[in-house]
Scaffold this active site. Structure first.
Site, mmCIF file in Angstrom:
data_model
loop_
_atom_site.group_PDB
_atom_site.id
_atom_site.type_symbol
_atom_site.label_atom_id
_atom_site.label_comp_id
_atom_site.label_asym_id
_atom_site.label_seq_id
_atom_site.Cartn_x
_atom_site.Cartn_y
_atom_site.Cartn_z
ATOM 1 N N SER A 1 3.286 -2.187 10.414
ATOM 2 C CA SER A 1 4.732 -2.299 10.639
ATOM 3 C C SER A 1 5.306 -3.682 10.353
ATOM 4 O O SER A 1 6.206 -4.139 11.053
ATOM 5 C CB SER A 1 5.088 -1.850 12.066
ATOM 6 O OG SER A 1 4.708 -0.502 12.258
ATOM 7 N N GLY B 1 2.766 -1.135 4.321
ATOM 8 C CA GLY B 1 2.863 0.296 4.024
ATOM 9 C C GLY B 1 4.305 0.687 3.766
ATOM 10 O O GLY B 1 4.856 0.442 2.696
ATOM 11 N N GLY B 2 4.938 1.271 4.782
ATOM 12 C CA GLY B 2 6.299 1.820 4.655
ATOM 13 C C GLY B 2 7.286 0.903 3.954
ATOM 14 O O GLY B 2 8.015 1.341 3.050
ATOM 15 N N GLU C 1 -6.712 4.891 7.911
ATOM 16 C CA GLU C 1 -6.459 6.307 7.599
ATOM 17 C C GLU C 1 -7.682 6.939 6.951
ATOM 18 O O GLU C 1 -7.949 8.126 7.143
ATOM 19 C CB GLU C 1 -5.204 6.429 6.714
ATOM 20 C CG GLU C 1 -3.940 6.191 7.521
ATOM 21 C CD GLU C 1 -2.775 5.603 6.736
ATOM 22 O OE1 GLU C 1 -2.800 5.629 5.494
ATOM 23 O OE2 GLU C 1 -1.834 5.095 7.394
ATOM 24 N N GLY D 1 2.484 2.290 10.780
ATOM 25 C CA GLY D 1 3.483 3.347 10.606
ATOM 26 C C GLY D 1 4.183 3.744 11.892
ATOM 27 O O GLY D 1 4.869 4.768 11.944
ATOM 28 N N HIS E 1 -9.539 1.463 4.959
ATOM 29 C CA HIS E 1 -8.253 1.596 5.663
ATOM 30 C C HIS E 1 -8.424 2.559 6.837
ATOM 31 O O HIS E 1 -9.188 3.522 6.751
ATOM 32 C CB HIS E 1 -7.197 2.115 4.683
ATOM 33 C CG HIS E 1 -5.818 2.065 5.255
ATOM 34 N ND1 HIS E 1 -5.355 3.006 6.150
ATOM 35 C CD2 HIS E 1 -4.814 1.174 5.092
ATOM 36 C CE1 HIS E 1 -4.119 2.682 6.506
ATOM 37 N NE2 HIS E 1 -3.763 1.582 5.877
ATOM 38 N N GLU F 1 -5.588 -4.635 10.704
ATOM 39 C CA GLU F 1 -4.526 -3.660 10.896
ATOM 40 C C GLU F 1 -4.785 -2.871 12.171
ATOM 41 O O GLU F 1 -5.539 -1.889 12.159
ATOM 42 C CB GLU F 1 -4.487 -2.687 9.717
ATOM 43 C CG GLU F 1 -4.227 -3.341 8.387
ATOM 44 C CD GLU F 1 -3.608 -2.368 7.397
ATOM 45 O OE1 GLU F 1 -2.494 -2.624 6.950
ATOM 46 O OE2 GLU F 1 -4.235 -1.332 7.103
ATOM 47 N N LYS G 1 0.203 4.282 -0.330
ATOM 48 C CA LYS G 1 -0.418 5.484 0.257
ATOM 49 C C LYS G 1 -0.151 6.699 -0.648
ATOM 50 O O LYS G 1 -0.070 6.535 -1.848
ATOM 51 C CB LYS G 1 0.095 5.685 1.686
ATOM 52 C CG LYS G 1 -0.086 4.406 2.525
ATOM 53 C CD LYS G 1 0.137 4.604 3.978
ATOM 54 C CE LYS G 1 -0.082 3.273 4.692
ATOM 55 N NZ LYS G 1 0.038 3.386 6.143
ATOM 56 N N ASN H 1 0.868 -1.176 0.000
ATOM 57 C CA ASN H 1 0.000 0.000 0.000
ATOM 58 C C ASN H 1 0.905 1.226 0.000
ATOM 59 O O ASN H 1 1.481 1.572 1.022
ATOM 60 C CB ASN H 1 -0.881 -0.037 1.266
ATOM 61 C CG ASN H 1 -1.699 1.235 1.442
ATOM 62 O OD1 ASN H 1 -1.777 2.057 0.520
ATOM 63 N ND2 ASN H 1 -2.303 1.391 2.606
HETATM 64 P P1 PGA Z 1 2.779 0.219 7.699
HETATM 65 O O1 PGA Z 1 1.344 0.463 7.060
HETATM 66 O O2 PGA Z 1 3.303 -1.075 7.135
HETATM 67 O O3 PGA Z 1 3.592 1.405 7.265
HETATM 68 O O4 PGA Z 1 2.618 0.166 9.177
HETATM 69 C C1 PGA Z 1 0.456 -0.602 6.858
HETATM 70 C C2 PGA Z 1 -0.831 -0.087 6.255
HETATM 71 O O5 PGA Z 1 -1.258 1.016 6.601
HETATM 72 O O6 PGA Z 1 -1.453 -0.765 5.405
#
Ligand code: PGA
Length: 250
Positions: free
Chosen positions: A212, A233-234, A98, A172, A96, A166, A11, A9
């Site tokens: 994470s 994500g990251g 966010e 993050g 999600h 999640e 983002k 993802n």
């Molecule tokens: P992250 O994000 O791996 O950076 O923690 C995961 C996500 O939001 O899908």
């Protein structure tokens, strides 16, 4: 046997050119390295079409990060599931945290989107997760069960559904749920889905963990019985990091 699924993802990161460069490098690896899990990448809307062209040969699933619940009309700034399907998307990520946190998406809205996306032939990754406060108050299971039930209201066929668990506090932040904490929630999600759609359908449902995930913890997380891959994500923004996670899934 459920085939694991790992989705990056991205983002709100990367221009079209940057997205194409990253996607090309990932496709190179996934297409040639005998990866057995399903792999997806989710660039921003403007990059979808171009990224789709460079990953098509590799089998990577073009994935969108959101969509609207109507096909078209006066909804300034929105993109519909129909448009995403036409742009070559196989998956769309919905609900999600966010989106729930910053854009006011409720489970009711998520449900409308899930139904529309499935009706338009997209596969859906529906995200659920508790906040730190909810976990500390001991209501994790209740919150997740509610999100799953509301998100799946009036959804009868879950063949094209993936659920991503999640925990909001792990996204993050560098904090990951322990594999036991994640497994516990995944098992409870599967039980909830079994109650709605039946044991058989629930046993085929893939449930990803997100929050994470990195090269160093992916293998342990993916080894749990109800964890069927990850939403990343990251760590999905760097080819080596992402591929290490993909390879941990098989
Ligand atoms: P992250 O994000 O791996 O950076 O923690 C995961 C996500 O939001 O899908």
């Amino acid at each position: 046997m459920r085939r694991k699924i790992v989705v990056g993802n991205w983002k709100m990161n990367n221009t079209i050119a940057e997205s194409v460069e990253l996607a090309t490098a990932i496709a190179e690896k996934v297409g040639n390295d005998g990866v057995t899990c399903e792999v997806g990448i989710a660039p921003t809307f403007p990059a979808l079409h171009e990224v789709g062209k460079v990953i098509e040969w590799s089998g990577i699933a073009l994935t969108a990060q959101n969509c609207h619940y109507e096909n078209d009309g006066a909804f300034t700034g929105e993109v519909s599931a129909r448009m995403l399907a036409a742009a070559g998307c196989r998956y769309v990520i919905l609900g999600h945290s966010e989106r729930r946190q910053y854009f006011g998406e409720t489970s009711r809205i998520v449900n409308l989107k899930v139904r529309k996306a499935l009706a338009e032939g997209l596969k859906v990754i529906m995200c659920v997760g508790e906040t730190l406060e909810q976990r500390e108050n001991g209501v994790t299971e209740a919150v997740i069960t509610e999100q799953v039930k509301e998100g799946l209201a009036e959804v009868s066929d879950i063949t094209n559904l993936v659920i991503a668990y999640e925990p909001v506090w792990a996204i993050g932040t560098g904090k990951t749920a322990t594999s036991e904490q994640a497994q516990e929630v995944h098992a409870s999600i599967r039980a909830t889905v079994a109650g709605i759609c039946g044991e058989q359908a629930a046993s085929h449902l893939r449930i990803q963990y997100g929050g994470s995930v990195k090269a160093s913890n992916a293998q342990e997380i993916f080894s749990m019985p109800d964890i069927d891959g990850g939403l990343i994500g990251g760590a999905s923004l760097k080819v080596e990091d992402f591929m290490a996670i993909v390879n941990a899934a098989g």
